[in-house]
Each structure stands twice: as C-alpha cells, then as structure tokens.
Design a protein around this motif. Structure first.
Motif, PDB file in Angstrom:
ATOM      1  N   GLY A   1       0.814  -1.207   0.000  1.00  0.00           N
ATOM      2  CA  GLY A   1       0.000   0.000   0.000  1.00  0.00           C
ATOM      3  C   GLY A   1       0.849   1.259   0.000  1.00  0.00           C
ATOM      4  N   LEU A   2       1.932   1.269   0.817  1.00  0.00           N
ATOM      5  CA  LEU A   2       2.819   2.427   0.810  1.00  0.00           C
ATOM      6  C   LEU A   2       3.540   2.535  -0.530  1.00  0.00           C
ATOM      7  N   ALA A   3       3.908   1.399  -1.118  1.00  0.00           N
ATOM      8  CA  ALA A   3       4.556   1.420  -2.433  1.00  0.00           C
ATOM      9  C   ALA A   3       3.643   2.080  -3.462  1.00  0.00           C
ATOM     10  N   ARG A   4       2.354   1.694  -3.456  1.00  0.00           N
ATOM     11  CA  ARG A   4       1.413   2.307  -4.410  1.00  0.00           C
ATOM     12  C   ARG A   4       1.251   3.801  -4.135  1.00  0.00           C
ATOM     13  N   ALA A   5       1.240   4.179  -2.839  1.00  0.00           N
ATOM     14  CA  ALA A   5       1.097   5.603  -2.490  1.00  0.00           C
ATOM     15  C   ALA A   5       2.289   6.410  -3.005  1.00  0.00           C
ATOM     16  N   LEU A   6       3.498   5.845  -2.901  1.00  0.00           N
ATOM     17  CA  LEU A   6       4.687   6.556  -3.389  1.00  0.00           C
ATOM     18  C   LEU A   6       4.673   6.659  -4.907  1.00  0.00           C
ATOM     19  N   ILE A   7       4.187   5.622  -5.584  1.00  0.00           N
ATOM     20  CA  ILE A   7       4.064   5.675  -7.049  1.00  0.00           C
ATOM     21  C   ILE A   7       3.091   6.785  -7.449  1.00  0.00           C
ATOM     22  N   ASP A   8       1.958   6.867  -6.733  1.00  0.00           N
ATOM     23  CA  ASP A   8       0.985   7.927  -7.020  1.00  0.00           C
ATOM     24  C   ASP A   8       1.565   9.312  -6.729  1.00  0.00           C
ATOM     25  N   THR A   9       2.345   9.428  -5.637  1.00  0.00           N
ATOM     26  CA  THR A   9       2.956  10.715  -5.299  1.00  0.00           C
ATOM     27  C   THR A   9       3.923  11.165  -6.376  1.00  0.00           C
ATOM     28  N   ALA A  10       4.751  10.236  -6.872  1.00  0.00           N
ATOM     29  CA  ALA A  10       5.691  10.576  -7.947  1.00  0.00           C
ATOM     30  C   ALA A  10       4.943  11.072  -9.176  1.00  0.00           C
ATOM     31  N   GLN A  11       3.815  10.432  -9.476  1.00  0.00           N
ATOM     32  CA  GLN A  11       3.024  10.839 -10.639  1.00  0.00           C
ATOM     33  C   GLN A  11       2.427  12.228 -10.432  1.00  0.00           C
ATOM     34  N   SER A  12       1.913  12.490  -9.215  1.00  0.00           N
ATOM     35  CA  SER A  12       1.294  13.795  -8.955  1.00  0.00           C
ATOM     36  C   SER A  12       2.310  14.925  -8.985  1.00  0.00           C
ATOM     37  N   LEU A  13       3.578  14.601  -8.675  1.00  0.00           N
ATOM     38  CA  LEU A  13       4.649  15.611  -8.703  1.00  0.00           C
ATOM     39  C   LEU A  13       5.316  15.702 -10.067  1.00  0.00           C
ATOM     40  N   HIS A  14       4.795  14.946 -11.026  1.00  0.00           N
ATOM     41  CA  HIS A  14       5.324  14.939 -12.396  1.00  0.00           C
ATOM     42  C   HIS A  14       6.783  14.512 -12.435  1.00  0.00           C
ATOM     43  N   GLN A  15       7.111  13.542 -11.583  1.00  0.00           N
ATOM     44  CA  GLN A  15       8.456  12.968 -11.586  1.00  0.00           C
ATOM     45  C   GLN A  15       8.481  11.743 -12.476  1.00  0.00           C
ATOM     46  N   PRO A  16       9.671  11.316 -12.918  1.00  0.00           N
ATOM     47  CA  PRO A  16       9.755  10.079 -13.699  1.00  0.00           C
ATOM     48  C   PRO A  16       9.102   8.935 -12.920  1.00  0.00           C
ATOM     49  N   PRO A  17       8.420   8.034 -13.601  1.00  0.00           N
ATOM     50  CA  PRO A  17       7.693   6.969 -12.899  1.00  0.00           C
ATOM     51  C   PRO A  17       8.619   6.057 -12.108  1.00  0.00           C
ATOM     52  N   LEU A  18       8.114   5.580 -10.970  1.00  0.00           N
ATOM     53  CA  LEU A  18       8.843   4.609 -10.164  1.00  0.00           C
ATOM     54  C   LEU A  18       8.706   3.220 -10.793  1.00  0.00           C
ATOM     55  N   PRO A  19       9.511   2.258 -10.329  1.00  0.00           N
ATOM     56  CA  PRO A  19       9.364   0.884 -10.821  1.00  0.00           C
ATOM     57  C   PRO A  19       7.998   0.308 -10.435  1.00  0.00           C
ATOM     58  N   VAL A  20       7.754  -0.940 -10.778  1.00  0.00           N
ATOM     59  CA  VAL A  20       6.488  -1.594 -10.456  1.00  0.00           C
ATOM     60  C   VAL A  20       6.341  -1.724  -8.948  1.00  0.00           C
ATOM     61  N   VAL A  21       5.115  -1.984  -8.493  1.00  0.00           N
ATOM     62  CA  VAL A  21       4.805  -2.029  -7.070  1.00  0.00           C
ATOM     63  C   VAL A  21       5.718  -2.989  -6.320  1.00  0.00           C
ATOM     64  N   ALA A  22       5.940  -4.178  -6.886  1.00  0.00           N
ATOM     65  CA  ALA A  22       6.746  -5.181  -6.179  1.00  0.00           C
ATOM     66  C   ALA A  22       8.152  -4.666  -5.896  1.00  0.00           C
ATOM     67  N   SER A  23       8.736  -3.934  -6.832  1.00  0.00           N
ATOM     68  CA  SER A  23      10.085  -3.406  -6.657  1.00  0.00           C
ATOM     69  C   SER A  23      10.114  -2.321  -5.582  1.00  0.00           C
ATOM     70  N   VAL A  24       9.148  -1.405  -5.618  1.00  0.00           N
ATOM     71  CA  VAL A  24       9.082  -0.345  -4.608  1.00  0.00           C
ATOM     72  C   VAL A  24       8.816  -0.955  -3.234  1.00  0.00           C
ATOM     73  N   GLN A  25       7.965  -1.993  -3.199  1.00  0.00           N
ATOM     74  CA  GLN A  25       7.660  -2.662  -1.937  1.00  0.00           C
ATOM     75  C   GLN A  25       8.913  -3.236  -1.300  1.00  0.00           C
ATOM     76  N   ARG A  26       9.818  -3.798  -2.098  1.00  0.00           N
ATOM     77  CA  ARG A  26      11.067  -4.336  -1.547  1.00  0.00           C
ATOM     78  C   ARG A  26      11.905  -3.218  -0.929  1.00  0.00           C
TER      79      ARG A  26
END
Length: 444
Positions: A24-49
């Motif tokens: 859930g935190l991984a998905r939240a960080l992916i959404d935050t990066a998108q809202s800040l117009h930053q380059p996309p993060l890796p897939v959820v599983a990678s951010v979760q690790r």
C-alpha cells in the motif's frame, strides 16, 4: 535498541498508523511521484522491496528521491490537510531519517522544500501547528478562558519555525505561514485568558508581532510594519523582561533605517533599545544594541561615539552567556560585520574589508543568509574604495541570488547602492554583466 533500529521502527509505525501494507505504501509513493510529475517509479513489487529494506532489522536509508516522496506523502494527513509542525507525521518522519543517519542539513532541506511546495499550492496556513492542537486553538479562540499551556506552546512553535526559515524561503511565503499565529495571539490577548498564561502568551505575541513587522517591511508594506512594531512594543512593555523590549526596538530601528530618510528616527529607537538592554538579563542583546548604536554613530561620522559603543559591544560579547535568555540573538560573526560598517564610514576600507570577510565566513547557517548577503555587499563597497571595482562586481554577483531567493529588501537596497558606486566603470564589460544579472534576477 540502537538509533538505526529506532529509525526503522518509526518508519514502520508511520506506515501502519496510516493503515498501509508494504504494498500500500509502495502504491502511495508511485501515485505521489506521478502527482509531482516525476519520472515513474518501478512496479509495485520493486518499490515494496525498497520499503521493506527501510524497515528491516538492519535497515537501509531511503535514497534522496524516496526521501522526497516520503516527505510529500507524510506532509498530508489522512484527511488531506497539510501538517508540518511538532507532533505531525511529517515531523516524526524527519526524526526517523535522523535516527537512520541522515544529516541535519538534508532534513532541513526537505523541510524547506515541503514548506515551499505547501505555500505554492496555497496550503493550510496552520500547517505549522501540530494537528492535535487545532481543536485546542479553536476552543481557545471561541472562549479565551480555555487557553492552556499546550496551545501556547503550539503557537510559539509556529513563530519559531517561521523564524528558522528566514533566509531559506521567500519573505512573502513566511508571512503567509506566520499571519494566523499572530492573529490568534492577538485575539486571545483581547479575551479573558487565565492569569497563569498571560505572560507566556504575551511573549509569543511579542515574538510573532516583531517578526511580522520585519516581514511586512521586507515585502514593502511599511504602514503594516510600523503598526505591528507598535503592537509589539506595547505588549513587550507589559512584560518585566527589558531585553524583549530591546529586541523589538532594535528590529524596528533597522527597518526604520531603510524605510525612512535620515538617521534620527532610527537613532532614537536604538537609544531606547540600549536603555532597555542595560537593565535586562541578556548580555548578548545588550551587545547587539551597542553594536547597532555604533553603526548609526559611524553613519553620522561620530567616530568617538562609534568606537565607544563598539568597545561596550565587545565587552558584553566577551561575557559568560551560559544563562543568557537570548543565546542565538547575536554572535562574534555578527559583531564583526558591525565593526566593518564602522570602518567603512569612519576608518580604513582595508580593515573594513577584512572584517566583512571574517563576518561572512562565520555566517553560514540558513537563518544567516540574509545577513551574509548584506555583509558581502558591504564588503564589495570596501573593495570599490580600495580601487578594486571589478573584484567588487564579482562579490555583488554572488549576492544577487541570495537577494532574489529570499525577497529580502535590505540586500536588494544594498546591492543597488553598491552598483551606483560603480558608475564610473559602467562601460566596462564586467559592469554590463552585473547590470544584466541585476535586471534578470531583481528587475533593477
């Protein structure tokens, strides 16, 4: 538990408090990066690790990109409000980074960045007040007799937080953050507050109104500035702490020096500050008052009075400040700058230059950047009088960015004055480059 383990535990506690799994935190960080117009993060599983590694028994430090995304995530409460003050998730997050080994400089940078973004977005003007105190403050404003020490501590922390950001954020943004705390203190003082909180509340009001007076001056609202200093003076006069009165008078004198033609009104305020400081408990405030008295005497070409006041300033500076109630109000670095000004007006420009250089080298904290820019412009004036105009222009170019980033009025005024003294060399390429720089950044 060692510090790193405590930091990891704090990050886990923050995540679980939000009801988020690792994914859930991984998905939240992916959404935050998108809202800040930053380059996309890796897939959820990678951010979760990555999230799991930050919370592990032997944790890793989030890298700078993830630190920023986490900062933005914890800036907002679950209800969507912005909360940055003591007791907020954001404050706890910064503390966790410190436990993991992150530097104070980096955590201060993150805090400044988030404050800048919050004011960009028109965020809550009570963002610096701890979330738990919003209800307390609302109750106190509705009925001042409910004002308690916790509410006052929260208002005091807002004033201190804004003061800490002078030099890091533009003055107009700091005004936005400070205004609610000043208005709250003003309204509470007008009500039937409990006797035991009257003096602490008045101290908060004096500090807030004095800072607000300076910020109004910096944003070129001299009428509002004068009114705020008048309020601060009246409230400080009701406290049995003359050093606080001296602080208000000195701040008022400095803005008066730059907003009113002539030295007389500023000199009268400084004389009041000296009288108050002499009966107060702060030798550092007394040193500052004498230093400012010396500068005004030097500007008026009163050499003997200037030297006498400087001597008194150094006498107070050399005293024991262990129990000083205003330990950060003045320093040898600041005093060297005042010595330089005195040398510039009534002494040797070479000596002035050396003292300005010493002062600038000592003023390294973010809170001191406005003062450092002022000192460096004065150093440039000394270079001009030493017959080194091109070297002076190089120093002035260094100051342009500082004057622009903070919106500080005094550095900008000092820059323009120094540039006027370079008029005999206005056809030189380096002088034209300085003019272009001033026009591009300051519009002048």
């Amino acid at each position: 538990m060692d510090d790193r383990a405590a930091g990891a535990a704090a990050l886990k506690r923050l995540r679980k408090r939000r009801g988020l799994s690792l994914a859930g935190l991984a998905r939240a960080l992916i959404d935050t990066a998108q809202s800040l117009h930053q380059p996309p993060l890796p897939v959820v599983a990678s951010v979760q690790r990555s999230v799991a590694r930050w919370e592990a028994a032997r944790p890793t430090m989030p890298d700078e990109r993830y630190q920023l995304l986490l900062a933005h995530h914890y800036t907002h409460t679950p209800s969507g409000d912005i909360a940055l003050g003591a007791g907020s998730d954001f404050a706890e997050y910064l503390q966790a980074l410190g436990l993991l080994g992150e530097s104070e400089k980096r955590t201060a940078e993150l805090r400044t960045h988030v404050l800048r973004t919050a004011t960009d977005a028109g965020g809550s003007m009570l963002a610096l007040l701890a979330p738990s105190l919003h209800a307390n403050l609302a109750a106190a404003l509705a009925d001042p007799s409910h004002t308690d020490e916790q509410t006052l501590a929260g208002l005091a922390s807002v004033v201190a937080d804004v003061n800490r950001e002078v030099g890091s954020l533009p003055m107009v943004r700091l005004q936005l953050l400070l205004a609610p705390a000043v208005e709250a203190a003003r309204r509470l003082l007008a009500g039937p507050i409990p006797l035991e909180v009257a003096a602490p509340l008045r101290r908060v009001a004096v500090a807030g109104m004095t800072l607000a007076g300076r910020l109004s001056f910096e944003t070129r609202d001299d009428a509002a500035s004068h009114a705020l200093y008048g309020e601060a003076t009246r409230e400080a006069g009701l406290l049995k702490e003359p050093w606080r009165q001296a602080g208000v008078h000195m701040s008022h004198a400095l803005v008066t020096l730059y907003s009113v033609q002539g030295l007389e009104r500023a000199r009268l305020l400084v004389d009041q500050a000296v009288r108050a400081a002499r009966t107060g408990e702060s030798t550092l405030m007394r040193a500052r008052a004498h230093a400012l008295q010396a500068e005004l005497a030097a500007r008026a070409s009163l050499e003997r009075q200037a030297q006498t006041a400087l001597g008194l300033a150094w006498y107070d500076m050399d005293a024991d400040h262990t129990t000083d109630p205003a330990p950060t109000s003045f320093s040898p670095g600041h005093l060297s700058g005042f010595e330089g000004v005195c040398e510039l007006y009534i002494g040797d420009p070479a000596a002035a230059h050396d003292r300005f250089a010493r002062s600038a080298a000592a003023l390294t904290a973010p809170r001191e950047q406005v003062q450092r820019a002022i000192v460096t412009t004065d150093q440039a004036l000394a270079r001009i009088r030493l017959g080194e105009p091109q070297a002076a222009a190089e120093l002035l170019n260094e100051c342009v960015a500082a004057a622009s980033s903070t919106g500080g009025r005094v550095p900008a005024l000092r820059l323009r004055r120094a540039r006027q003294e370079l008029r005999p060399w206005r056809r030189e390429d380096w002088a034209a480059d300085l003019d272009d720089h001033l026009m591009d950044v300051l519009g002048a």
